[in-house]
Enzyme design. Structure first.
Site, short mmCIF file in Angstrom:
data_model
loop_
_atom_site.label_atom_id
_atom_site.label_comp_id
_atom_site.label_asym_id
_atom_site.label_seq_id
_atom_site.Cartn_x
_atom_site.Cartn_y
_atom_site.Cartn_z
N ASP A 11 -10.28 3.05 74.63
CA ASP A 11 -11.56 3.71 74.40
C ASP A 11 -12.39 2.82 73.50
O ASP A 11 -11.96 2.45 72.40
CB ASP A 11 -11.36 5.08 73.74
CG ASP A 11 -10.73 6.09 74.67
OD1 ASP A 11 -10.88 5.94 75.90
OD2 ASP A 11 -10.08 7.02 74.18
N ASP A 130 -12.67 15.09 82.98
CA ASP A 130 -12.19 15.68 81.72
C ASP A 130 -12.28 17.19 81.87
O ASP A 130 -13.35 17.72 82.19
CB ASP A 130 -13.05 15.23 80.54
CG ASP A 130 -13.06 13.72 80.36
OD1 ASP A 130 -12.06 13.07 80.72
OD2 ASP A 130 -14.07 13.18 79.86
#
Length: 251
Positions: A11, A130
């Site tokens: 990330d 997500d």
């Protein structure tokens, strides 16, 4: 039987690798290019780079980072974050990315999936989803998990496949960073209902969690971040244990 893939995820925020719990409380985990090089040499099958601030801050993923990574690694890697057009993808692939991941932009404009698949081929297109459980139902969330939608995980995943996505990266927000294991029931249902590969994300804490997600969750690949970044699990050791459990992996 196809080999199962181990995929470290980096990330990226402001050019650095970060890791949090349930998508918040981020801490620095190192230089993404250095980490990519380490993982490539350590036996990772693929890498995923997600610029987690790109959509929120309305800016594009830095093509320069992709170029630097491509010069360092010899395994496939996927790049996501702020990708919203054919032009965005063209730049990233030209700079060396093997695949791209779209998330919020695909929900806002589902036709984007069709357009990308038609232009670059399904094998280049990953759709990241997500989701978290709300009143017992898996709901899709956008912008790094900050914006809830009414979309059902399984219905959206099916539409994504029909529009031409090559694989799905499913992150359980309920499990992300908790190290309590992957969302294997949801993963198994996705695997049963879809014909494209499913990458499990969110919840890796020990080797057994990887064994479970391949056996119980029927995942095609397992993605993790902090357990690799902070050397809690070594990829080579993980793969040996998977093989000991009759899970096919590339050593």
């Amino acid at each position: 039987m196809l080999t199962k893939r181990i995929v470290p995820c980096l990330d990226i925020k402001n050019g650095r690798t970060v890791k949090g719990v349930n998508f918040v409380d981020l801490r620095d985990a190192g230089d993404p290019v250095e980490l990519a090089d380490i993982y490539s040499k350590a036996g990772a099958d693929e890498l995923v780079f997600l610029d987690i601030s790109a959509t929120e801050e309305r800016r594009k993923t830095l093509a320069n980072l992709v170029l630097r990574v491509a010069e360092k690694v010899n395994i496939p890697f996927t790049v996501g974050g702020g990708i919203s057009s054919v032009e965005d993808v063209d730049i990233l692939l030209q700079n060396g990315a093997d695949k791209v991941s779209v998330n919020s932009s695909a929900v806002k404009n589902p036709q984007l999936i069709n357009d990308l698949a038609a232009k670059f081929g399904s094998q280049c297109i990953t759709v990241a989803i997500d989701a978290k459980q709300i009143d017992g139902e898996w709901k899709v969330h956008l912008v790094g998990g900050k914006v809830p939608t009414e979309l059902n995980l399984f219905e959206w995943a099916k539409e994504v496949e029909e529009r031409g996505a090559g694989e799905i990266l499913f992150t359980s927000m309920d499990h992300d960073g908790t190290k309590d294991g992957f969302a294997n029931k949801a993963l198994a249902r996705l695997s049963k209902e879809l014909n494209i590969p499913i990458i499990a994300s969110g919840g890796a804490g020990d080797v057994k969690h990887f064994v479970d997600t391949f056996k119980d969750g029927k995942a095609d690949a397992a993605l993790a971040a902090s357990v690799f970044h902070f050397k809690e699990i070594e990829i080579n050791d993980l793969k040996k244990e998977l093989r000991n459990n009759n899970i096919p992996v590339r050593l």
